[in-house]
Design an enzyme around this catalytic site. Sequence first.
Site, PDB file in Angstrom:
ATOM      1  N   GLY A  17      -5.732  14.508   6.854  1.00 34.54           N
ATOM      2  CA  GLY A  17      -4.432  14.708   7.466  1.00 34.54           C
ATOM      3  C   GLY A  17      -4.342  13.922   8.765  1.00 34.54           C
ATOM      4  O   GLY A  17      -5.368  13.599   9.373  1.00 34.54           O
ATOM      5  N   GLN A  57      -0.946  11.721  16.915  1.00 36.23           N
ATOM      6  CA  GLN A  57      -2.262  11.068  16.865  1.00 36.23           C
ATOM      7  C   GLN A  57      -2.158   9.554  16.763  1.00 36.23           C
ATOM      8  O   GLN A  57      -3.176   8.856  16.876  1.00 36.23           O
ATOM      9  CB  GLN A  57      -3.070  11.594  15.678  1.00 36.23           C
ATOM     10  CG  GLN A  57      -3.473  13.052  15.816  1.00 36.23           C
ATOM     11  CD  GLN A  57      -4.299  13.509  14.639  1.00 36.23           C
ATOM     12  OE1 GLN A  57      -3.745  13.875  13.605  1.00 36.23           O
ATOM     13  NE2 GLN A  57      -5.615  13.456  14.759  1.00 36.23           N
ATOM     14  N   CYS A  93     -11.523  16.482  13.705  1.00 30.68           N
ATOM     15  CA  CYS A  93     -10.214  15.941  14.059  1.00 30.68           C
ATOM     16  C   CYS A  93     -10.390  14.449  14.308  1.00 30.68           C
ATOM     17  O   CYS A  93     -11.286  14.054  15.056  1.00 30.68           O
ATOM     18  CB  CYS A  93      -9.681  16.635  15.319  1.00 30.68           C
ATOM     19  SG  CYS A  93      -8.068  15.995  15.837  1.00 30.68           S
ATOM     20  N   LEU A  94      -9.535  13.629  13.687  1.00 31.27           N
ATOM     21  CA  LEU A  94      -9.684  12.179  13.836  1.00 31.27           C
ATOM     22  C   LEU A  94      -9.483  11.736  15.284  1.00 31.27           C
ATOM     23  O   LEU A  94      -9.903  10.648  15.654  1.00 31.27           O
ATOM     24  CB  LEU A  94      -8.705  11.442  12.913  1.00 31.27           C
ATOM     25  CG  LEU A  94      -8.953  11.632  11.403  1.00 31.27           C
ATOM     26  CD1 LEU A  94      -7.883  10.897  10.597  1.00 31.27           C
ATOM     27  CD2 LEU A  94     -10.341  11.147  11.000  1.00 31.27           C
ATOM     28  N   HIS A 134      -0.971  19.963  15.899  1.00 31.03           N
ATOM     29  CA  HIS A 134      -0.816  18.709  16.664  1.00 31.03           C
ATOM     30  C   HIS A 134       0.629  18.526  17.147  1.00 31.03           C
ATOM     31  O   HIS A 134       0.859  17.939  18.202  1.00 31.03           O
ATOM     32  CB  HIS A 134      -1.199  17.503  15.810  1.00 31.03           C
ATOM     33  CG  HIS A 134      -2.677  17.214  15.779  1.00 31.03           C
ATOM     34  ND1 HIS A 134      -3.385  16.852  16.899  1.00 31.03           N
ATOM     35  CD2 HIS A 134      -3.569  17.223  14.759  1.00 31.03           C
ATOM     36  CE1 HIS A 134      -4.655  16.649  16.569  1.00 31.03           C
ATOM     37  NE2 HIS A 134      -4.796  16.863  15.283  1.00 31.03           N
TER      38      HIS A 134
HETATM   39 ZN    ZN Z   1      -6.594  16.746  14.324  1.00 33.06          ZN
END
Ligand code: ZN
Length: 173
Positions: free
Chosen positions: A48, A53, A94-95, A140
Amino acid sequence: MPTDQLHIIWYPDPVLRRKARPVVAIDARVRAVAKAMLELMHEAGGVGLAAPQVGLSWRLFVANPTGDPQDDRVFINPVLSDPSKEAVEHEEGCLSIPEVRANILRPKAITVTATDLDGKSFSLTSDDLAARVWQHEYDHLDGVLILDRMQRIDRLASRQMLKELEDSYEATK
Ligand code: ZN
């Protein structure tokens, strides 16, 4: 910014802490951003990715809990509802916070209602990984990170990595 220049923003960039604004029109730009976000998510091996982000304060996220290309899905102006009383703990990453992982407690099942790229409303319910992904990505959009939901022990374990991310952010400012 052209969509081929979009990239994943790392903690502690303040864009990750902003409450995102609704998407008002699904135009060519939104479609191009969504496509670029799906590519970035797959390249990074994620399930996701939310618009903040990639530096955009938009209420939009993409998700694919299976990795199968036909399960790519775009959620515009999503709303979560009907969380189950039962909550389960599962490890999340989390990226935007590389190398940090933590056990996060969340409702096991949830429903998400959103608009797709054709402007159609849809609803999905899951009691599995998808439910977790939607909740993580939805967070987010409100500027909430797993750092806010992790337990003290995981926070302590992540302290060094977070410090390194903070130092490298300061160095590039
Ligand atoms: Zn994340």
